[in-house]
Design an enzyme around this catalytic site. Structure first.
Site, short mmCIF file in Angstrom:
data_model
loop_
_atom_site.label_atom_id
_atom_site.label_comp_id
_atom_site.label_asym_id
_atom_site.label_seq_id
_atom_site.Cartn_x
_atom_site.Cartn_y
_atom_site.Cartn_z
N ASP A 39 15.75 -0.06 -5.41
CA ASP A 39 15.40 1.13 -4.61
C ASP A 39 15.95 2.41 -5.23
O ASP A 39 16.98 2.39 -5.90
CB ASP A 39 15.96 0.94 -3.19
CG ASP A 39 15.33 1.90 -2.21
OD1 ASP A 39 14.24 2.44 -2.50
OD2 ASP A 39 15.93 2.11 -1.14
N HIS A 56 9.37 5.15 -11.03
CA HIS A 56 9.06 3.72 -11.06
C HIS A 56 9.07 3.19 -12.50
O HIS A 56 9.57 2.10 -12.76
CB HIS A 56 7.69 3.45 -10.41
CG HIS A 56 7.65 3.79 -8.95
ND1 HIS A 56 8.64 3.41 -8.08
CD2 HIS A 56 6.74 4.48 -8.21
CE1 HIS A 56 8.34 3.87 -6.86
NE2 HIS A 56 7.20 4.51 -6.91
N LEU A 150 16.55 -18.83 -17.22
CA LEU A 150 16.72 -17.98 -16.03
C LEU A 150 15.39 -17.90 -15.29
O LEU A 150 14.35 -17.77 -15.93
CB LEU A 150 17.17 -16.58 -16.46
CG LEU A 150 17.35 -15.53 -15.35
CD1 LEU A 150 18.48 -14.57 -15.69
CD2 LEU A 150 16.08 -14.70 -15.10
C1 IPE Z 1 12.53 -1.68 -0.26
O1 IPE Z 1 12.62 -0.33 -0.48
C2 IPE Z 1 11.37 -2.26 -1.02
C3 IPE Z 1 11.51 -2.27 -2.46
C4 IPE Z 1 12.50 -1.79 -3.16
C5 IPE Z 1 10.42 -2.87 -3.16
P1 IPE Z 1 11.91 0.73 0.47
O2 IPE Z 1 12.13 2.06 -0.13
O3 IPE Z 1 10.49 0.34 0.72
O4 IPE Z 1 12.72 0.56 1.83
P2 IPE Z 1 12.98 1.58 3.00
O5 IPE Z 1 11.65 2.15 3.41
O6 IPE Z 1 13.90 2.63 2.48
O7 IPE Z 1 13.63 0.75 4.07
C1 IPE Z 2 11.74 1.60 -4.91
O1 IPE Z 2 11.93 2.94 -5.04
C2 IPE Z 2 10.44 1.13 -5.47
C3 IPE Z 2 9.52 0.61 -4.47
C4 IPE Z 2 9.71 0.58 -3.19
C5 IPE Z 2 8.29 0.04 -4.97
P1 IPE Z 2 11.40 3.95 -3.96
O2 IPE Z 2 10.02 4.40 -4.33
O3 IPE Z 2 11.50 3.39 -2.58
O4 IPE Z 2 12.40 5.15 -4.12
P2 IPE Z 2 12.99 6.07 -2.99
O5 IPE Z 2 13.65 5.19 -1.99
O6 IPE Z 2 11.84 6.83 -2.40
O7 IPE Z 2 13.95 6.95 -3.69
MG MG Z 3 12.99 3.43 -1.22
#
Ligand code: IPE
Ligand code: IPE
Ligand code: MG
Length: 261
Positions: A39, A56, A150
């Site tokens: 995240d 990403h 792994l």
């Molecule tokens: C969790 O992160 C999902 C992934 C990292 C794939 P999100 O960004 O979707 O979660 P929330 O919305 O902050 O809970």
């Molecule tokens: C996690 O990073 C990637 C996915 C959920 C696919 P985010 O896109 O949620 O990044 P933030 O949380 O908005 O910074």
């Molecule tokens: Mg996120």
């Protein structure tokens, strides 16, 4: 000083060097299964005035780096949350960018993963992914099926609640057909109906970007998982952060509801 006391994530002024961290790590007591909620990509990009998709892409590099470190440390299972069942709520351009990135990652990396002995697996509603990422994933899983260095478990279109509901549906169907007796259902039995059947529960769950929630990740499997949170955003997460998490894990006392003897 006060800030550090009330805000547990304030960073040390002098972060420890990797060799110092390596020396602190006990290689005989490593987790068998590490799970990561990847995240913070969006915030990483936004802080630089860049589109979220750039974040990403940078996140993929962190995955490369962490995966390599896990291989070196002989950690047998790495599960990474790459796309949740709720992430479809995002703008279509971002969803498309994530799916394209998955295809690109698998095409580019699968030969190297295979050479390293990595077995690619996936958890989630894989059948509901768009055709290109689904086919690429299936190809990667086929190609690496015989590897055992792994297991890289990609959580894609994954939701912990959906996983449990799907398991319940299958079990209910089999019970209705008389193929199983409800009295025989116990925790081990139930676990065999989850996407993670055959894998150990995660010992350590890492959440970068400072959020203190599970976001529907491995709800059943993380019943006794040790959780480690860092404010570092996933694209900035590297070997040092992984080592810090592993050292913190080794300092935990896992009781599983019992008492220390
Ligand atoms: C969790 O992160 C999902 C992934 C990292 C794939 P999100 O960004 O979707 O979660 P929330 O919305 O902050 O809970
Ligand atoms: C996690 O990073 C990637 C996915 C959920 C696919 P985010 O896109 O949620 O990044 P933030 O949380 O908005 O910074
Ligand atoms: Mg996120």
């Amino acid at each position: 000083m006060l800030l550090r006391r009330i805000w547990p994530f304030s960073r040390r002024e002098t972060p420890e060097a990797e060799d110092v961290l390596q020396a602190k790590l006990d290689r005989r007591r490593l987790p068998k299964h590490v799970a990561i909620i990847m995240d913070g990509n969006g915030r990483w990009a936004q802080r630089r005035g860049l589109p979220r998709a750039v974040g990403h892409r940078a996140g993929v590099e962190s995955l490369r780096c962490v995966l390599e470190a896990c291989c070196e440390l002989n950690i047998p299972v790495l599960t990474v949350y790459a796309f949740s069942t709720e992430n479809w709520k995002r703008p279509v351009d971002e969803v498309n960018a994530l799916m394209d990135l998955l295809v690109e990652y698998l095409r580019r990396e699968v030969a190297e993963l295979h050479a390293k002995g990595v077995r690619v697996q996936a958890i989630g509603k894989i059948g509901a992914l768009p055709v290109m990422p689904r086919q690429e994933l299936e190809q990667a899983m086929r190609q690496t099926a015989g590897n055992n260095k792994l297991t890289l478990n990609l959580a894609l279109n994954y939701g912990g609640r959906v996983e449990i509901v799907e398991a319940v549906k299958t079990i209910a169907r089999q019970a209705a057909q008389g193929a199983l007796q409800p009295e025989n259902i116990d925790e081990q039995f139930f676990g065999r109906y989850l996407y993670t059947a055959g894998l150990p529960d995660p010992d350590l769950l890492i959440r970068p970007s400072g959020e203190l929630r599970l976001s529907n990740f491995l709800l059943w499997q993380s019943a006794y998982t040790e959780i480690w949170v860092t404010p570092v955003l996933w694209p900035d997460f590297g070997r040092r952060e992984l080592l810090e998490a592993l050292i913190a894990f080794q300092g935990r006392e896992r009781r599983f509801g019992g008492v220390k003897v």
